[in-house]
Design an enzyme around this catalytic site. Structure first.
Site, PDB file in Angstrom:
ATOM      1  N   ASP A  41      -4.687  -2.229  13.160  1.00 50.73           N
ATOM      2  CA  ASP A  41      -4.568  -1.715  11.682  1.00 50.73           C
ATOM      3  C   ASP A  41      -4.979  -0.882  10.696  1.00 50.73           C
ATOM      4  OD1 ASP A  41      -1.944  -2.517  13.405  1.00 50.73           O
ATOM      5  OD2 ASP A  41      -0.884  -3.719  11.636  1.00 50.73           O
ATOM      6  N   LYS A  63      -0.966   2.458  12.025  1.00 50.10           N
ATOM      7  CA  LYS A  63       0.211   1.994  10.627  1.00 50.10           C
ATOM      8  C   LYS A  63      -0.413   2.661   9.217  1.00 50.10           C
ATOM      9  CE  LYS A  63       2.629  -0.932  12.557  1.00 50.10           C
ATOM     10  NZ  LYS A  63       3.899  -2.055  12.243  1.00 50.10           N
ATOM     11  N   MET A 178       4.795  -3.698   0.194  1.00 46.95           N
ATOM     12  CA  MET A 178       5.495  -2.630   0.755  1.00 46.95           C
ATOM     13  C   MET A 178       6.629  -1.760  -0.674  1.00 46.95           C
ATOM     14  SD  MET A 178       6.111  -3.014   4.481  1.00 46.95           S
ATOM     15  CE  MET A 178       7.054  -5.056   4.182  1.00 46.95           C
TER      16      MET A 178
HETATM   17  N1  SAH Z   1       0.615  -9.448   6.633  1.00 35.71           N
HETATM   18  C1  SAH Z   1       0.146  -8.236   5.333  1.00 35.71           C
HETATM   19  C2  SAH Z   1       1.493  -7.342   4.493  1.00 35.71           C
HETATM   20  C3  SAH Z   1       1.536  -6.062   6.057  1.00 35.71           C
HETATM   21  S1  SAH Z   1       3.101  -5.501   4.935  1.00 35.71           S
HETATM   22  C4  SAH Z   1      -0.427  -9.509   4.447  1.00 35.71           C
HETATM   23  O1  SAH Z   1      -0.061 -10.500   4.596  1.00 35.71           O
HETATM   24  O2  SAH Z   1      -1.029  -9.309   3.355  1.00 35.71           O
HETATM   25  C5  SAH Z   1       1.990  -4.254   4.474  1.00 35.71           C
HETATM   26  C6  SAH Z   1       1.833  -4.249   3.029  1.00 35.71           C
HETATM   27  O3  SAH Z   1       0.786  -5.911   2.568  1.00 35.71           O
HETATM   28  C7  SAH Z   1       1.674  -3.031   2.000  1.00 35.71           C
HETATM   29  O4  SAH Z   1       2.391  -2.417   1.875  1.00 35.71           O
HETATM   30  C8  SAH Z   1       0.739  -3.664   1.287  1.00 35.71           C
HETATM   31  O5  SAH Z   1       2.361  -3.936   0.133  1.00 35.71           O
HETATM   32  C9  SAH Z   1       0.749  -5.041   1.500  1.00 35.71           C
HETATM   33  N2  SAH Z   1      -1.112  -4.786   1.412  1.00 35.71           N
HETATM   34  C10 SAH Z   1      -1.710  -5.533   2.499  1.00 35.71           C
HETATM   35  N3  SAH Z   1      -3.321  -5.857   2.408  1.00 35.71           N
HETATM   36  C11 SAH Z   1      -3.161  -4.988   1.171  1.00 35.71           C
HETATM   37  C12 SAH Z   1      -3.907  -4.568  -0.097  1.00 35.71           C
HETATM   38  N4  SAH Z   1      -5.891  -5.069   0.086  1.00 35.71           N
HETATM   39  N5  SAH Z   1      -3.611  -4.667  -1.360  1.00 35.71           N
HETATM   40  C13 SAH Z   1      -2.801  -4.598  -1.957  1.00 35.71           C
HETATM   41  N6  SAH Z   1      -1.588  -4.534  -0.889  1.00 35.71           N
HETATM   42  C14 SAH Z   1      -1.855  -5.040   0.672  1.00 35.71           C
END
Ligand code: SAH
Length: 508
Positions: A41, A63, A178
């Site tokens: 991803d 995505k 998000m």
């Molecule tokens: N499964 C992922 C979340 C996926 S949804 C998890 O557990 O982290 C995608 C959202 O995750 C993004 O829009 C943001 O809000 C957050 N996100 C994921 N990685 C990030 C990062 N390195 N820094 C800040 N936000 C992050």
């Protein structure tokens, strides 16, 4: 039994962590190593892909919000199909695969198709993001409860499944993912339902990456701050008193090189040590290999000299690459380490010496501290012994300066030159890094040899505005100055640790 159920394929749904390359689990790494196909991803750090075995197929399914490279249904079909083909499929998702990652949907499809799958949890951005901003999501004095919700749903629309009245009244810390685009509406709902306007809020963008940014405010003003700063996704948001802990716990952004983008121009194979040290100090490192090391053109001649190495009084190494080339050849010729005989070994500096010591061979001579250049080694020989009629094998690169040969011959030694490698321009492995450099600029570029300078300049990429130049030592600095450029930092000790220390001091 259908062919589907007898298929030996398996799909691992793996959490790739939030970005810091170290925040991948050991099991996640094993799944990458085992994969025939990697499906990954936008939020999965592509650095993890280097654990894949050669020839592993890589499929990027994108995505970014609003820009779906492959729709979810297609991703589901793809991983089912690949697994049914009998492959080991590793599906890498940012953070944890089942926290707002649609991992459950993918698992359900795999189950439905009757293929094997496993879920490998990952470190979620929801907890690691705040932690890297110095914000613990729970705390004995502030919060004994944590609520994680998605900011993706429009709170003003009737179909939202989130009950903001309950969220606003709930105790403890709230984290949402998000949600940057909807920050105005979300904070508005909290306030509407009675949350205190002064409740602290923090947003952490690209959390755990070298480019992490944190914005702190309150429920009342964070939306305006986001707008003013042009703060964009991806970010994790934390609401609650735990945010105040950041005042004392902000360890990640307090590191000495945090926020500095530093370019490393060494070969991909050698960049690692320098990159790692800079990253540990907080820098965002761009590896832009300008050169590549290749075996010398005349392997036969090199091989003959290496074969005779035991007949010399001294073997002289003036670069780690020389040591590598020498022992690669040595190992082809001999099965016994003792075949090196009684030859003594001299090295130009600690990096080269490390390589020799790794072979459990002692280094008999090195220049004085801080004088790790060929001239320094010549001087060390001069002080060490009478060189009249002493036999020396000098292992060198095709482009190495003649200092050793001239210096030692001048003292009466008989010097044979074994050309073990040559330095050529890197043309393929740096295209992505070049684009980053052009688009985003850099704060500093590091040069670790005159050849990295020459080859960087041959790329004809203008240095970004304000980009400082760091050099490992006087020879490299001379090459930089020759091209009319200014050396901002020169290492006192001409070695990688010396360079890192000088860079750190410069930005203090
Ligand atoms: N499964 C992922 C979340 C996926 S949804 C998890 O557990 O982290 C995608 C959202 O995750 C993004 O829009 C943001 O809000 C957050 N996100 C994921 N990685 C990030 C990062 N390195 N820094 C800040 N936000 C992050």
């Amino acid at each position: 039994m259908s062919s589907k159920t007898t298929s030996p394929g398996i799909c691992y749904l793996v959490g790739a962590g939030p970005g810091d390359p170290g925040l991948l689990t050991l099991k996640g790494k094993e799944c990458i190593e085992a994969a025939d196909v990697l499906v990954y991803d936008y939020l999965c750090n592509p650095e993890h892909l280097r654990y894949a075995k050669p020839g592993t197929e890589r499929i990027y399914v994108g995505k970014k919000a609003g820009d779906h490279t492959l729709p979810q249904e297609e991703i589901n079909k793809l991983i089912v199909k690949l697994t049914q083909e009998g492959k080991t499929v590793t599906r890498l998702k940012g953070g944890d695969p089942v926290l707002f990652g649609r991992g459950a949907e993918e698992a359900a499809e795999l189950h439905e198709a009757g293929v094997k799958f496993e879920i490998v949890p990952g470190i979620t951005s929801a907890i690691a993001g705040p932690a890297y901003a110095g914000i613990p999501v729970t705390h004995r004095s502030h919060a004994s409860m944590l609520t994680i919700f998605t900011g993706h749903e429009d709170p003003t629309k009737s179909e939202t499944s989130l009950d903001y009245a309950k969220l606003a009244q709930a105790d403890g810390t709230k984290v949402f993912l998000m949600g940057v685009e909807r920050i105005d509406a979300i904070t508005g709902e909290f306030l509407k339902h009675g949350a205190k306007p002064e409740t602290p809020v923090a947003l952490v963008r690209w959390a755990t990456h070298g480019c992490q940014q944190t914005l702190v405010g309150t429920l009342a003003d964070i939306a305006a701050k986001v707008k003013a700063a042009g703060f964009k996704a991806p970010a994790v948001a934390v609401i609650g008193d735990v945010v105040t802990e950041r005042d004392q716990l902000n360890w990640f952004e307090d590191r000495p090189l945090f926020g500095k983008k530093i370019v490393v121009t060494r070969t991909r194979q050698q960049a690692g040590v320098l990159s790692k040290k800079l990253a540990q100090l907080g820098a965002e490192v761009i590896e832009l290999p300008t050169i590549r090391i290749e075996p010398a053109a005349d392997q036969l001649e090199f091989g003959q000299l290496v074969q005779d190495c035991h007949t010399y009084d001294w073997i002289v190494f003036t670069s780690p690459n020389g040591v590598d080339a020498f022992f690669t050849m040595f190992d082809k010729l001999y099965n016994d380490a003792r075949s090196i005989g009684g030859a003594r070994i001299a090295c130009v500096g600690p990096g080269t010496a490390e390589k020799v010591k790794a072979r459990h061979l002692a280094v008999d001579l090195m220049p004085d501290k801080g004088n790790y250049v060929a001239e320094g080694l010549v001087k060390a020989f001069d002080q060490h012994q009478n060189m009249e009629n002493v036999n020396v094998l000098w292992v060198r690169g095709a482009e190495t300066r003649e200092v050793i040969a001239n210096g030692l011959t001048g003292m009466g030694a008989i010097v044979d030159e074994a050309i073990g490698y040559r330095t050529v321009a890197e043309t393929e492995d740096n295209l992505e890094a070049l684009a980053v450099l052009k688009n985003e600029g850099a704060d500093m570029i590091t040069f670790t040899s005159a050849s990295t300078v020459e080859h960087f300049l041959n790329l004809k990429v203008p240095l970004p505005a304000g980009c400082k130049i760091a050099s490992i030592g006087p020879i490299t600095s001379a090459a930089i100055k020759e091209h009319g450029l200014k050396v901002d930092v020169e290492a006192k000790e001409n070695s990688i640790p010396g360079l890192v220390a000088a860079v750190e001091k410069f930005w203090k």
